[in-house]
Design a protein around this motif. Structure first.
Motif, PDB file in Angstrom:
ATOM      1  N   TYR A  97      -9.159  15.006  24.899  1.00  0.00           N
ATOM      2  CA  TYR A  97      -9.728  16.339  25.119  1.00  0.00           C
ATOM      3  C   TYR A  97     -11.221  16.251  25.433  1.00  0.00           C
ATOM      4  N   HIS A  98     -11.960  15.494  24.612  1.00  0.00           N
ATOM      5  CA  HIS A  98     -13.407  15.423  24.816  1.00  0.00           C
ATOM      6  C   HIS A  98     -13.762  14.704  26.118  1.00  0.00           C
ATOM      7  N   ILE A  99     -12.997  13.673  26.510  1.00  0.00           N
ATOM      8  CA  ILE A  99     -13.284  12.966  27.766  1.00  0.00           C
ATOM      9  C   ILE A  99     -13.148  13.911  28.945  1.00  0.00           C
ATOM     10  N   ARG A 100     -12.112  14.742  28.904  1.00  0.00           N
ATOM     11  CA  ARG A 100     -11.924  15.699  30.001  1.00  0.00           C
ATOM     12  C   ARG A 100     -13.021  16.773  29.987  1.00  0.00           C
ATOM     13  N   GLU A 101     -13.331  17.244  28.782  1.00  0.00           N
ATOM     14  CA  GLU A 101     -14.334  18.290  28.687  1.00  0.00           C
ATOM     15  C   GLU A 101     -15.704  17.805  29.187  1.00  0.00           C
ATOM     16  N   LEU A 102     -16.021  16.545  28.878  1.00  0.00           N
ATOM     17  CA  LEU A 102     -17.317  16.011  29.282  1.00  0.00           C
ATOM     18  C   LEU A 102     -17.317  15.472  30.706  1.00  0.00           C
ATOM     19  N   GLY A 103     -16.133  15.318  31.300  1.00  0.00           N
ATOM     20  CA  GLY A 103     -16.033  14.804  32.657  1.00  0.00           C
ATOM     21  C   GLY A 103     -16.474  13.356  32.772  1.00  0.00           C
ATOM     22  N   LEU A 104     -16.146  12.541  31.754  1.00  0.00           N
ATOM     23  CA  LEU A 104     -16.542  11.133  31.745  1.00  0.00           C
ATOM     24  C   LEU A 104     -15.476  10.316  32.463  1.00  0.00           C
ATOM     25  N   SER A 105     -15.815   9.763  33.612  1.00  0.00           N
ATOM     26  CA  SER A 105     -14.834   9.032  34.410  1.00  0.00           C
ATOM     27  C   SER A 105     -14.920   7.522  34.232  1.00  0.00           C
ATOM     28  N   ASN A 106     -15.898   7.042  33.466  1.00  0.00           N
ATOM     29  CA  ASN A 106     -16.057   5.587  33.330  1.00  0.00           C
ATOM     30  C   ASN A 106     -15.583   5.083  31.968  1.00  0.00           C
ATOM     31  N   LEU A 107     -14.677   5.842  31.302  1.00  0.00           N
ATOM     32  CA  LEU A 107     -14.134   5.424  30.009  1.00  0.00           C
ATOM     33  C   LEU A 107     -12.638   5.164  30.123  1.00  0.00           C
ATOM     34  N   LYS A 108     -12.140   4.338  29.193  1.00  0.00           N
ATOM     35  CA  LYS A 108     -10.694   4.043  29.165  1.00  0.00           C
ATOM     36  C   LYS A 108     -10.248   3.824  27.718  1.00  0.00           C
ATOM     37  N   ILE A 109      -8.940   3.962  27.517  1.00  0.00           N
ATOM     38  CA  ILE A 109      -8.342   3.626  26.225  1.00  0.00           C
ATOM     39  C   ILE A 109      -8.127   2.115  26.228  1.00  0.00           C
ATOM     40  N   ALA A 110      -8.910   1.382  25.423  1.00  0.00           N
ATOM     41  CA  ALA A 110      -8.866  -0.084  25.458  1.00  0.00           C
ATOM     42  C   ALA A 110      -7.909  -0.677  24.429  1.00  0.00           C
ATOM     43  N   GLY A 111      -7.417   0.077  23.485  1.00  0.00           N
ATOM     44  CA  GLY A 111      -6.512  -0.451  22.466  1.00  0.00           C
ATOM     45  C   GLY A 111      -6.221   0.586  21.412  1.00  0.00           C
ATOM     46  N   VAL A 112      -5.290   0.246  20.520  1.00  0.00           N
ATOM     47  CA  VAL A 112      -4.894   1.152  19.440  1.00  0.00           C
ATOM     48  C   VAL A 112      -5.141   0.433  18.116  1.00  0.00           C
ATOM     49  N   THR A 113      -5.769   1.107  17.153  1.00  0.00           N
ATOM     50  CA  THR A 113      -6.051   0.509  15.845  1.00  0.00           C
ATOM     51  C   THR A 113      -4.847   0.663  14.922  1.00  0.00           C
ATOM     52  N   ASP A 114      -4.998   0.089  13.710  1.00  0.00           N
ATOM     53  CA  ASP A 114      -3.944   0.223  12.703  1.00  0.00           C
ATOM     54  C   ASP A 114      -4.110   1.480  11.856  1.00  0.00           C
ATOM     55  N   LEU A 172      -5.627   7.561  31.992  1.00  0.00           N
ATOM     56  CA  LEU A 172      -5.541   7.847  30.566  1.00  0.00           C
ATOM     57  C   LEU A 172      -4.102   7.819  30.085  1.00  0.00           C
ATOM     58  N   TYR A 173      -3.212   8.448  30.875  1.00  0.00           N
ATOM     59  CA  TYR A 173      -1.795   8.423  30.490  1.00  0.00           C
ATOM     60  C   TYR A 173      -1.252   7.004  30.484  1.00  0.00           C
ATOM     61  N   GLY A 174      -1.667   6.228  31.511  1.00  0.00           N
ATOM     62  CA  GLY A 174      -1.207   4.841  31.535  1.00  0.00           C
ATOM     63  C   GLY A 174      -1.695   4.066  30.333  1.00  0.00           C
ATOM     64  N   ALA A 175      -2.964   4.267  29.992  1.00  0.00           N
ATOM     65  CA  ALA A 175      -3.511   3.587  28.822  1.00  0.00           C
ATOM     66  C   ALA A 175      -2.798   4.034  27.550  1.00  0.00           C
ATOM     67  N   LEU A 176      -2.475   5.342  27.511  1.00  0.00           N
ATOM     68  CA  LEU A 176      -1.755   5.850  26.347  1.00  0.00           C
ATOM     69  C   LEU A 176      -0.391   5.200  26.209  1.00  0.00           C
ATOM     70  N   ILE A 177       0.307   5.074  27.347  1.00  0.00           N
ATOM     71  CA  ILE A 177       1.635   4.441  27.308  1.00  0.00           C
ATOM     72  C   ILE A 177       1.512   2.990  26.893  1.00  0.00           C
ATOM     73  N   ILE A 178       0.519   2.297  27.494  1.00  0.00           N
ATOM     74  CA  ILE A 178       0.318   0.898  27.130  1.00  0.00           C
ATOM     75  C   ILE A 178      -0.011   0.770  25.649  1.00  0.00           C
ATOM     76  N   GLY A 179      -0.897   1.669  25.189  1.00  0.00           N
ATOM     77  CA  GLY A 179      -1.246   1.633  23.769  1.00  0.00           C
ATOM     78  C   GLY A 179      -0.038   1.873  22.887  1.00  0.00           C
ATOM     79  N   ALA A 180       0.809   2.836  23.310  1.00  0.00           N
ATOM     80  CA  ALA A 180       2.013   3.101  22.524  1.00  0.00           C
ATOM     81  C   ALA A 180       2.941   1.891  22.519  1.00  0.00           C
ATOM     82  N   LEU A 181       3.072   1.239  23.704  1.00  0.00           N
ATOM     83  CA  LEU A 181       3.917   0.041  23.779  1.00  0.00           C
ATOM     84  C   LEU A 181       3.361  -1.082  22.909  1.00  0.00           C
ATOM     85  N   VAL A 182       2.028  -1.237  22.968  1.00  0.00           N
ATOM     86  CA  VAL A 182       1.406  -2.257  22.121  1.00  0.00           C
ATOM     87  C   VAL A 182       1.644  -1.946  20.646  1.00  0.00           C
TER      88      VAL A 182
END
Length: 466
Positions: A97-114, A172-182
């Motif tokens: 939500y915040h990434i979209r609101e701020l219009g930040l295009s140079n960020l990505k979901i790099a991983g999922v924590t425990d 973002l969706y791709g990163a989310l799917i990858i994160g979910a798979l990981v």
């Protein structure tokens, strides 16, 4: 309305059950590496809003991670976008939500924590009744409604946005799917590792149990061997005093024939005891090993009469009646060892006398059938409790029933009788007496019908040859 529960916050507020759950993701610049856990950020700067659950979790479990504290999540994302911090950690719903609101295009979901972010409602300590009401409302919230709420934060489609946001959304969706798979892969590996550990522990416990059972079996075999040795030694040592008594009685009868009538029962009992001891010592061999028993045609009715004669005096002391019934031919011939058969009948009659009440009756019933001879010894004593019957023919069975006259009972007589009858290809078993009263022991043996005259002739010929 939306807060995570911690130990520190529980001191200030009551919390409802979670109504939304979302994994905490690691957000980095688009040119940064993919991350598998917070361990990958040790020694690096991570932007986290002060007092957020993420900060508490990192300080508690990842002390080597450098924390750059910000006022809000938006400031943390901007710090990563500018390069002031390597990454930030936030739940996927809030981060997207915040990434979209701020219009930040140079960020990505790099991983999922425990760490899982569980969204709850916090209530003042003085309103616990409100917690119960809110939980009732949350319990009625269907899964579809939860997804609808979550979609407002994650699955937002800004149709009037510029094209790079659409690209950003796909990434973002791709990163989310990858994160979910990981996350799924990590969960599955951990579950599999746990199952393997439990299986190895179970196998180790089973091996340990097998070792314990083997050791217990070895000890039982040694105890059994020691008991056998004690019984054999006792039986062997009884021979000497019996021989002394027998020789003394025979010498006295030769010197004074008037003592014959009084000493004759003693000599018969001594001979009988020597026969019992001899049978006990012969039980060392395995079943079927010849010549352990001398199996030959034997008149069982004669053996019954001699045994009953030995117990008439004991029966008279307890005012017991000894009764016999013979159905079929008399004499009744069976395939048996004379001494062993005498010992079996003696044991059954002895037990009947021990456990019968004063004034009772003992019935010894012999029946000749086509394929077997059946001998029943029945008393009107207390019988054998059902719980004790499975152990009845084992050595030292620990039967609860006590002899009626305080007589001694050692617990090996029926065990020896079972061994002897098995080696004569017969059977021995227990059943309740007539009308469910008393005890009845039954033995069966193979019948024979030899010609008595032929037997007498053979015996005379044998004596002449000798």
């Amino acid at each position: 309305p939306g807060v995570a529960e911690t130990m520190e916050r529980r001191e200030q507020a009551e919390f409802t059950r979670p109504y939304l759950e979302s994994p905490v993701a690691l957000i980095t610049r688009s040119d940064g590496p993919f991350l598998t856990s917070l361990h990958d950020l040790e020694g690096r700067s991570v932007a986290i809003p002060r007092d957020y659950v993420q900060e508490l979790h990192i300080r508690r479990h990842y002390g080597r991670v450098e924390i750059l504290r910000t006022r809000t999540m938006s400031e943390a994302l901007l710090a990563v976008s500018r390069g002031d911090a390597v990454a930030t950690a936030d739940n996927l719903a809030s981060a997207s939500y915040h990434i979209r609101e701020l219009g930040l295009s140079n960020l990505k979901i790099a991983g999922v924590t425990d760490l899982d972010f569980k969204l709850r409602m916090a209530v003042r300590k003085d309103r616990p009744d409100l917690v119960a009401r809110l939980n009732e409302a949350i319990n009625t919230l269907p899964d579809a409604k939860r997804q609808e709420i979550l979609a407002r934060w994650i699955e937002v489609d800004y149709r009037d946005a510029i094209n790079w946001r659409t690209v950003q959304s796909a990434i973002l969706y791709g990163a989310l799917i990858i994160g979910a798979l990981v996350a799924l892969f990590t969960w599955w590996n951990r579950r599999l590792a746990r199952v393997l550990r439990e299986q190895r522990a179970a196998e180790a416990a089973l091996r340990d149990r097998e070792r314990q059972l083997a050791e217990a079996n070895r000890k039982l075999m040694k105890i059994n061997s020691d008991l056998d040795m004690v019984v054999k030694m006792a039986a062997h040592d009884l021979n000497n005093p019996l021989t002394t008594i027998l020789l003394t009685c025979e010498s006295a009868m030769r010197d004074d024939p008037a003592l014959l009538e009084s000493l004759e029962p003693i000599t018969r009992s001594c001979h009988h005891m020597r026969s019992l001891i001899h049978n006990l010592l012969r039980l060392d061999g395995p079943p079927g090993q010849a010549p352990l028993l001398n199996i030959k045609p034997t008149d069982i009715s004669t053996r019954i009469g001699e045994v009953l004669d030995r117990y008439r005096m004991t029966a008279d002391r307890k005012n017991l009646t000894l009764q016999t019934e013979h159905q079929g031919c008399s004499p009744c011939w069976v395939q048996a060892d004379v001494a062993a058969l005498d010992q079996i009948i003696d044991n059954l009659v002895s037990n009947a006398v021990k456990y019968s009440p004063r004034g009772g009756a003992i019935l010894v019933r012999l029946e000749r059938l086509d394929d077997r001879v059946v001998l029943e010894v029945q008393d009107n004593g207390p019988g054998i409790p059902a719980a004790d019957r499975p152990r009845l023919f084992k050595r030292f069975p620990g039967i609860a029933t006590e002899p009626s006259g305080g007589e001694a009972s050692f617990g090996i007589g029926l065990s020896i009788a079972r061994q002897l009858i098995d080696r004569m290809d017969g059977e021995i078993f227990y059943r309740e007496g007539a009308n469910g009263e008393g005890a009845c022991f039954v033995i069966t043996l193979k019948p024979v019908c030899p010609n008595p005259k032929t037997n007498v002739h053979d015996d005379q010929s044998s004596r002449r040859a000798g």
